[in-house]
Design an enzyme around this catalytic site. Structure first.
Site, PDB file in Angstrom:
ATOM      1  CE  LYS A  60      64.067  70.713  57.901  1.00 24.60           C
ATOM      2  NZ  LYS A  60      63.426  71.826  58.403  1.00 24.60           N
ATOM      3  CE1 TYR A  68      60.454  61.390  24.973  1.00 26.33           C
ATOM      4  CE2 TYR A  68      62.126  61.716  26.946  1.00 26.33           C
ATOM      5  CZ  TYR A  68      60.709  60.743  26.340  1.00 26.33           C
ATOM      6  OH  TYR A  68      59.688  59.728  26.727  1.00 26.33           O
TER       7      TYR A  68
HETATM    8  C1  LIG Z   1      64.891  72.720  58.540  1.00 29.47           C
HETATM    9  C2  LIG Z   1      65.468  73.096  59.931  1.00 29.47           C
HETATM   10  C3  LIG Z   1      66.239  73.346  59.887  1.00 29.47           C
HETATM   11  C4  LIG Z   1      67.605  72.312  59.796  1.00 29.47           C
HETATM   12  O1  LIG Z   1      68.289  73.744  58.468  1.00 29.47           O
HETATM   13  P1  LIG Z   1      69.657  73.308  57.835  1.00 29.47           P
HETATM   14  O2  LIG Z   1      69.538  74.592  56.735  1.00 29.47           O
HETATM   15  O3  LIG Z   1      68.635  71.944  56.897  1.00 29.47           O
HETATM   16  O4  LIG Z   1      70.843  72.605  58.838  1.00 29.47           O
HETATM   17  C5  LIG Z   1      67.199  73.387  61.356  1.00 29.47           C
HETATM   18  N1  LIG Z   1      65.615  74.807  62.030  1.00 29.47           N
HETATM   19  C6  LIG Z   1      64.311  74.543  61.700  1.00 29.47           C
HETATM   20  C7  LIG Z   1      63.704  75.818  62.001  1.00 29.47           C
HETATM   21  C8  LIG Z   1      64.226  74.005  60.585  1.00 29.47           C
HETATM   22  O5  LIG Z   1      62.744  74.222  59.649  1.00 29.47           O
END
Ligand SMILES: *Cc1c(COP(=O)(O)O)cnc(C)c1O
Length: 356
Positions: A33, A253
């Site tokens: 994702k 800055y």
């Molecule tokens: C994003 C997500 C994962 C992966 O989690 P990580 O901590 O990046 O391994 C697994 N399950 C669900 C439901 C998620 O939303």
């Protein structure tokens, strides 16, 4: 050309996937994702397609991008469908969907589908974000089981605090999941990366590793298994200017750094617009021509400054690694009020270049 870039090591990605899958002891959906946490979802999925059991994404838009690129493996929609109209596309593109709410169960009851759909039915076992309540879960499972157009039902849940070793809340979530799902047939999926690495009791038929695929530990503390991960992203650039300053001079800055000795400052073509954390503090580690160095001064949009005083050989054109093989991303996280997740997802503008 501006020298900032993010190298993506696809062989390291495959190594990390194998480690995650082996650890889980079952099958594993590679979570890609958010553009594979900033690493490029299509390229990462193509690199994994020969070995991954499937992929997981946040929404149908992300899934269709993978299908368009020719990915044929299963793809799970982690938040399911956002409205019932999406169901036709879900079936057409052979996606799997999470069902986390009663309205989604009702939508499935109302919508006949040409082919059976694989559903991952999510229990809110204690995180209180999405998922059916314990009181509704078994009823939802029975209703879905009765539908001819629902195929396998995988029981799933998600942990809120698996990155905290020995946290009692994770044990409670596990017990809650076990008691609510007792006697319901089908496979199970519980583990994200921290659960896979830290909670062997939670391993089940399907794992859902995300962060660890990219070679970054979800833990603040050292972890032996996480130490076997290989960083996938190396964010790097070059020194584009050098300043020789006496003691007592402010740099950048807000004068967030003032020289304490005669100092050589290197200006690096990398800034927060590339995703480097704006609030990384003085002393955040970098590597300068492969040697340990430190950030000084506030990070600006397109540039940041490093201390070259102890790097007499370094100058314009020197390579600077912001994180990657020499500078663990977790160390940058520890210096910059962010998380490993956000650090990686924030990378942009610096072009991604694939190796392996
Ligand atoms: C994003 C997500 C994962 C992966 O989690 P990580 O901590 O990046 O391994 C697994 N399950 C669900 C439901 C998620 O939303």
């Amino acid at each position: 050309m501006r020298p900032a870039r993010a190298l993506i090591d696809l062989e390291a990605l495959r190594h990390n996937y194998r480690l995650a899958r082996q650890l889980g002891g079952g099958r594993a959906l590679a979570v890609v994702k958010a553009d594979a946490y900033g690493h490029g979802a299509v390229r990462c999925a193509l690199a994994l397609q020969d070995e991954a059991d499937g992929f997981a994404v946040a929404c149908i838009e992300e899934a269709l991008a993978l299908r368009d690129a020719g990915i044929r493996a299963p793809i799970l929609l982690l938040e399911g469908f956002f409205d019932a109209d999406e169901l036709a596309l879900v079936v057409q593109h052979d996606l799997w969907t999470v069902v986390h709410a009663r309205w989604q169960v009702e939508a499935l009851e109302r919508t006949p589908l040409p082919r059976p759909l694989q559903v991952w039915l999510k229990l809110d076992s204690g995180m209180h974000r999405v998922g059916l309540d314990a009181a509704d879960y078994r009823d939802a499972w029975q209703r879905l089981r009765a539908l001819p157009h629902v195929g396998d039902i995988v029981k799933m849940s998600h942990f809120a605090r698996a990155d905290e070793p020995d946290c009692v809340r994770t044990a409670e979530q596990l017990a809650n999941f076990a008691s609510v799902t007792v006697g319901l047939a089908g496979e199970t999926s519980l583990c994200n990366s921290p659960a896979l690495l830290g909670w062997p009791q939670a391993r089940a038929d399907w794992a859902r590793p995300g962060l660890m695929l990219y070679g970054v530990s979800p833990f603040a503390q050292a972890n032996d298994i996480a130490a076997q991960l290989r960083p996938v992203m190396t964010l790097e650039s070059k020194v584009i200017a050098v300043r020789e300053l006496p003691a007592g001079e402010p740099v950048g800055y807000g004068a967030r750094f003032v020289t304490e000795r005669p100092t050589r400052i290197g200006v690096v073509a990398m800034g927060y617009a590339d995703g480097y954390p704006q609030f990384a503090v003085n002393g955040t580690p970098v590597a300068i021509d492969e040697r340990p160095g430190r950030l000084v001064g506030r990070v600006s949009m397109d540039m940041l400054t490093v201390d070259l005083t102890d790097h007499p050989q370094a100058g314009v054109g020197s390579r600077v690694e912001l994180w990657g093989n020499q500078v663990p991303a977790a160390q940058v996280v520890a210096h910059s009020q962010t998380s490993a997740y956000r650090l990686l997802c924030a990378v942009k503008r610096a072009p991604l270049q694939y190796v392996g």
